[in-house]
Every structure is written in structure tokens, then in C-alpha cells.
Design an enzyme around this catalytic site. Sequence first.
Site, PDB file in Angstrom:
ATOM      1  N   ASP A 175      -1.137  -6.017   9.067  1.00 56.06           N
ATOM      2  CA  ASP A 175      -2.093  -4.988   8.674  1.00 56.06           C
ATOM      3  C   ASP A 175      -3.318  -5.712   8.123  1.00 56.06           C
ATOM      4  OD1 ASP A 175      -3.490  -2.823   7.802  1.00 56.06           O
ATOM      5  OD2 ASP A 175      -2.037  -2.151   6.312  1.00 56.06           O
ATOM      6  N   TRP A 229       0.860  -1.192   0.000  1.00 54.59           N
ATOM      7  CA  TRP A 229       0.000   0.000   0.000  1.00 54.59           C
ATOM      8  C   TRP A 229       0.898   1.245   0.000  1.00 54.59           C
ATOM      9  CZ3 TRP A 229      -2.052   2.729   4.831  1.00 54.59           C
ATOM     10  CH2 TRP A 229      -3.001   3.692   4.488  1.00 54.59           C
ATOM     11  N   LYS A 282     -13.593  -0.494   5.389  1.00 52.96           N
ATOM     12  CA  LYS A 282     -14.116  -1.266   4.248  1.00 52.96           C
ATOM     13  C   LYS A 282     -15.220  -2.211   4.689  1.00 52.96           C
ATOM     14  CE  LYS A 282     -10.172   0.320   2.788  1.00 52.96           C
ATOM     15  NZ  LYS A 282      -9.716   1.133   1.716  1.00 52.96           N
TER      16      LYS A 282
HETATM   17  C1  LMR Z   1      -6.702   2.399  -0.895  1.00 47.89           C
HETATM   18  O1  LMR Z   1      -5.672   1.713  -0.909  1.00 47.89           O
HETATM   19  O2  LMR Z   1      -7.208   2.866  -1.936  1.00 47.89           O
HETATM   20  C2  LMR Z   1      -7.416   2.644   0.399  1.00 47.89           C
HETATM   21  O3  LMR Z   1      -6.778   1.982   1.420  1.00 47.89           O
HETATM   22  C3  LMR Z   1      -7.664   4.072   0.659  1.00 47.89           C
HETATM   23  C4  LMR Z   1      -6.439   4.812   1.073  1.00 47.89           C
HETATM   24  O4  LMR Z   1      -6.502   5.498   2.092  1.00 47.89           O
HETATM   25  O5  LMR Z   1      -5.417   4.749   0.385  1.00 47.89           O
END
Ligand code: LMR
Length: 433
Positions: A246, A165, A282
Site C-alpha cells: 500500500d 490504517w 496526498k
Molecule cells: C487518514 O489515514 O487519515 C487518511 O488516509 C484519510 C482516510 O481516508 O482515512
Amino acid sequence: MLRSASRAFTRAAAARPTINMAPRMASAILSANKSTWANVPQGPPDAILGITEAFKKDQFPQKINVGVGAYRDDAGQPFVLSSVLEAEKRVLDQNLNKEYAPITGIPSFTSGAAELAYGEFSPVITQNRLAITQSISGTGALRIGADFVSRFFGKKKIYIPNPTWANHKNIFRDAGMEAVSYRYYNKDTIGLDFEGLLEDLRLAEDGSAILLHACAHNPTGVDPTQEQWRQIAEVFQEKGHFPFFDMAYQGFASGDISRDAYAVRYFVDQGFQIALCQSFAKNMGLYGERVGAFSLVAESPEERARIESQLKIIIRPMYSNPPIHGARIASEILNDAILKAKWLQEVKDMADRMISMRSLLKQNLEALGSIKNWDHVTSQIGMFCYTGLSPEQVDKLAQEYSVYGTRDGRISIAGITSGNVARLAEAIHNVTK
Ligand code: LMR
């Protein structure tokens, strides 16, 4: 005080005619007139949330947002779960006051969150060994955890999967940790680089902190199988690594909350003292309510108390104590068997809609005659599909088709509907021909 007095003086001085003024004084006045923030550089837009900004500016009526991971219904609209509406009504009917929550949040929420993740009868709960705090959603949980690890783990390095992420690295950096990548994804097989992952875990210094996505890996949608999780845990044992989980998508991978918690529960069963970040953005659709939790498994109730005392010390100067409304809603759901069953069905419905959108996207791409292999669209799980599109192809999707995804080739399956899937497939087909 001093600063504003001297500014008032220089403004007055600047207003006077500068005829015959010595050059040194003129330049001092010029620099005093510069804004205090003149040296602040323009930063780039956020890799994910910046896409939403670009999408909003686009005037094309058939534009498609597959950027941010936020669930949409089949009409492409944000979705408020009916279990959440019911819980919220119950909360409002109670006419509660708006007093501060304790620093670690609303106890009925954190106990419910713990049971959801670790299982109702987990020994870490029954033996009072879980240090837990409410957090500002998953991001806030990560930040609290990163700060805790930075202060007490003894090493300022954490291994994160490649890719991961987009925000992970920044969170750990801001907590004073260095984030180093370990292999996770094999772009040739569009699947898990299991050998590379195990090798990198073995190469890491003994006793390293390792970030793991518990389920529905973001951005790839590629998770280890249960057998692979067991092998990963073995390497963690051999090396004495510390698992930092996570779990932002519990329920979104398979539609089954317990199945998605497999890795977390397995590691705990094996005796690991894990860290866990939970998000209810989510799975309860509580995005803007910012509901999450951070927990650490302690060895004893006495150690738990010490850890919780330090969590409070981290949180208090950061935001004092968490917001109450969203956590009250989540607590209502987690602590009422009937409402919880209703919610779990809604989680499954959301997961099922995404699974069916994956099939539809693949069918549409094949029907258009795409000769590329799109098997990964249906084999990956969770909210995202890691398409394999290049940043240039993603740019073209936005510029020529008003289709907005992130530049790493990730698309949010939640943004696909039965109404836009054909246009999305056509756009993807055209840029990948
Ligand atoms: C995403 O990866 O799109 C979500 O987790 C929203 C974010 O805050 O990035």
C-alpha cells in the site's frame, strides 16, 4: 411490487378502527407497521473521518484538527497545488467530452502512475508485464486488490501490520478475507519492532499474503530502513510470501518520490510479483477527486492480459468505470516533464513543511518543561506522528482543548501550523503531565 401492494393494504387496514379486533390480528398489524429498517443498528462513527465530524461541530475558534491525514498550508487551509491548477486549466482548455473512461481508466494516467511507482525503465513496464487499473483513490485500489486476492490467491488470509490504517481490516473483511496482525511497532522504544516483525513473517504459513506500507507508515510514521527492507525481502524469499504494497504517501516520507518507492522497486528487482495500491490524494492533493491505481506484476504479457481481464470483471459490477477529471489532471502532470518537475518541487515543499512542524512541536514541548522524551516526534516520518498518547488523553485533548486527533494517539502533522503549534504543544503537555 408485492411488498408495496401489501403495505398499502396494511396501511388502509391500520386506519380502520380496531375495536373488537382479535389480538393475533392486532399484533400482525402492529408488526406490519414497523419500519422495514427498524432492525438496523446505529453504527459507531468512523475512527478517522468521525473525528472531522466532531471537529466541525466544535464552535471554539482556536480548535485544531490533527485527525484526518489531509495536508494543510501554514495558514491551516486546504492546499491546492499550483501544478494541479495548471494541469486542470490545460484539461479544461482542451474542451474534452465527458464520455466513459475504459473500465481500467485513462491509459495515459495508468502508464504515468506505473512509471512513477516502478521507475520509467522498470522491466515490468518495458516487458509489458504490469497489469494496472485506475482506481477510486487508494481505498478503491485496496478494495480491487483485496477482491482479486480473495478470488485468485488461494488463501483467504492476509497479514497486516499492528497497528495499521484503521480501514485496512474492513476493506479485506468486506472482500471476504481474514486480516491477521503481525508485529510492527514497539511501544517501549516507540520504533519498529524489527525482530518481532521478522519472527511473525517466519511464523506465518509459507506463501502467505502480507500487507506492507511502502513508505510513511500510517499511523506510526515508523518505516524500516533500506537495510531492513532488504532483510524483510529475504524472509519473503525464504517463505515464498506474497508482498501486497500500500503506497498512499509516495513523496511524503522523504520529499523524494524515488526514495519513497525504494521498497517497491527493490522487491520487484528481486523478482517478486508484487501487488501495489497507489493514491494521488496526498502527493497531488487530489483528495476528493479520488485518483489512484492498482497494479499486479505478471510473469508474462499473456498472464498480464488474463489478470487485466479479471480486474475488469471485478470493477464492472462495483462502479463500472472510474471518474475522469482527477485522472486527467494527474495524467497531465505525469506526462509533461516541466509540469512534473514543478509538481515534484511542491511535493518536497509539503514534506519539508511537515518536517519543520515536527521540530517546532518538539521544541515547544521541551520549552514548556515537558519531562517526557519527544524524540519520536522528529524521528518518525511522513504525515503522522504516533505520539504515545492514550485514548483517554486524546479524549481530554478534544474535550478540554478542542484538539482533535485519533484515539490511537496518532496526530496528523499536516494539521500543525506555525500559528497553532504553541497551543497544540501546551494542550499535549497538559494532558501528559
Ligand atoms: C487518514 O489515514 O487519515 C487518511 O488516509 C484519510 C482516510 O481516508 O482515512
